[in-house]
Design an enzyme around this catalytic site. Structure first.
Site, PDB file in Angstrom:
ATOM      1  N   CYS A  86      47.789 -15.951  13.434  1.00 28.06           N
ATOM      2  CA  CYS A  86      47.098 -16.877  12.545  1.00 28.06           C
ATOM      3  C   CYS A  86      46.850 -16.220  11.182  1.00 28.06           C
ATOM      4  O   CYS A  86      47.776 -16.019  10.427  1.00 28.06           O
ATOM      5  CB  CYS A  86      45.811 -17.381  13.203  1.00 28.06           C
ATOM      6  SG  CYS A  86      45.157 -18.898  12.457  1.00 28.06           S
ATOM      7  N   HIS A 203      47.454 -18.958  18.869  1.00 28.22           N
ATOM      8  CA  HIS A 203      46.620 -17.851  19.331  1.00 28.22           C
ATOM      9  C   HIS A 203      46.899 -17.495  20.793  1.00 28.22           C
ATOM     10  O   HIS A 203      46.250 -18.039  21.700  1.00 28.22           O
ATOM     11  CB  HIS A 203      45.143 -18.239  19.208  1.00 28.22           C
ATOM     12  CG  HIS A 203      44.617 -18.237  17.814  1.00 28.22           C
ATOM     13  ND1 HIS A 203      44.001 -17.148  17.237  1.00 28.22           N
ATOM     14  CD2 HIS A 203      44.618 -19.217  16.863  1.00 28.22           C
ATOM     15  CE1 HIS A 203      43.625 -17.447  16.008  1.00 28.22           C
ATOM     16  NE2 HIS A 203      43.990 -18.705  15.748  1.00 28.22           N
ATOM     17  N   GLU A 205      45.981 -14.885  22.373  1.00 24.77           N
ATOM     18  CA  GLU A 205      44.815 -14.234  22.980  1.00 24.77           C
ATOM     19  C   GLU A 205      43.830 -15.246  23.548  1.00 24.77           C
ATOM     20  O   GLU A 205      42.964 -14.891  24.356  1.00 24.77           O
ATOM     21  CB  GLU A 205      44.120 -13.319  21.963  1.00 24.77           C
ATOM     22  CG  GLU A 205      43.218 -13.989  20.943  1.00 24.77           C
ATOM     23  CD  GLU A 205      43.944 -14.656  19.785  1.00 24.77           C
ATOM     24  OE1 GLU A 205      43.272 -15.114  18.842  1.00 24.77           O
ATOM     25  OE2 GLU A 205      45.200 -14.724  19.826  1.00 24.77           O
TER      26      GLU A 205
END
Length: 233
Positions: A86, A203, A205
């Site tokens: 990002c 994302h 994660e």
């Protein structure tokens, strides 16, 4: 394997990345403050999401001048693995580690949603644990994720197979209907020509453990770890 997570003023996904590496992947992780010039002997670098320097001027424009970025550039030039997520992707673009630029989303609104991505290559450090053409579901959260580059750069990206992830339907159809932000060619993530630097807007994660509702992001970090460990043998 030791990951270094760079922290800029305004980063807000650094702790998420640390948790995934340390607690989910069971690997070493350390924070690296943006003023540092020593990467502490890490094997991979993560530039996390957030709003570095408040996204003043434009996203990533100020972070590119942080002292740590010179070390990141040198690390990448030696073949070290670097992933920008990002805002981290935006910083990689501004720093010249990846080609192109980010524009505001075509809706001119911040988007927080789940999107599907098509994995276009499975021979890179970030994707070799995926199946060819696999479709994954990963969240996005950005206001400036509309990837752009000149026509000649886009042709290079295609010719060199640098477009690693594209926005698509749940069935893998790539069309403007499934493009959340207006990105050129539905681009969600690209790598450099050498294949060791990845920038992606979604994302991983945030979807690396079941408690978050999905684990498709897990394979990206697992791929990096396996690749690095095999390369060091």
């Amino acid at each position: 394997m030791r990951f270094g997570i760079v922290v800029f003023p305004g980063s807000n996904c650094d702790a998420d990345c640390y948790h995934v590496i340390k607690d989910v992947m069971q690997e070493e992780a350390c924070y690296i403050w943006h003023k540092e010039t020593d990467l502490q002997g890490v094997d991979a670098v993560i530039l996390p999401g957030g709003f570095s320097y408040g996204d003043y001027l434009r996203a990533g424009a100020i972070a590119r001048f942080s002292p740590v970025m010179s070390a990141v550039k040198e690390f990448a030039a030696r073949g070290g693995l670097v992933i920008g997520i990002c805002n981290g992707f935006q910083i990689l673009l501004e720093a010249g580690l990846l080609p192109g630029a980010m524009l505001r989303n075509r809706s001119l609104k911040f988007i927080c949603d789940q999107v599907h991505l098509k994995v276009n290559r499975t021979d890179t450090p970030f994707s070799h644990l995926f199946a060819p053409g696999e479709v994954v579901k990963i969240p996005i959260a950005h206001g400036e994720g509309n990837y752009y580059c000149p026509p000649e750069i886009l042709e290079e990206l295609k010719a060199n197979r640098q477009i690693l992830f594209t926005y698509c339907s749940p069935q893998g159809e790539v069309s403007d209907e499934y493009n959340p932000n207006g990105s050129l060619a539905n681009i969600a993530g690209i790598i450099n020509k050498e294949g060791n630097v990845l920038g992606m807007m979604p994302h991983p994660e945030r979807c690396s453990e079941e408690i978050l509702g999905g684990t498709d992001g897990f394979k990206i970090f697992a791929s990096m770890i396996k690749w690095a460990k095999e390369a060091s043998r």
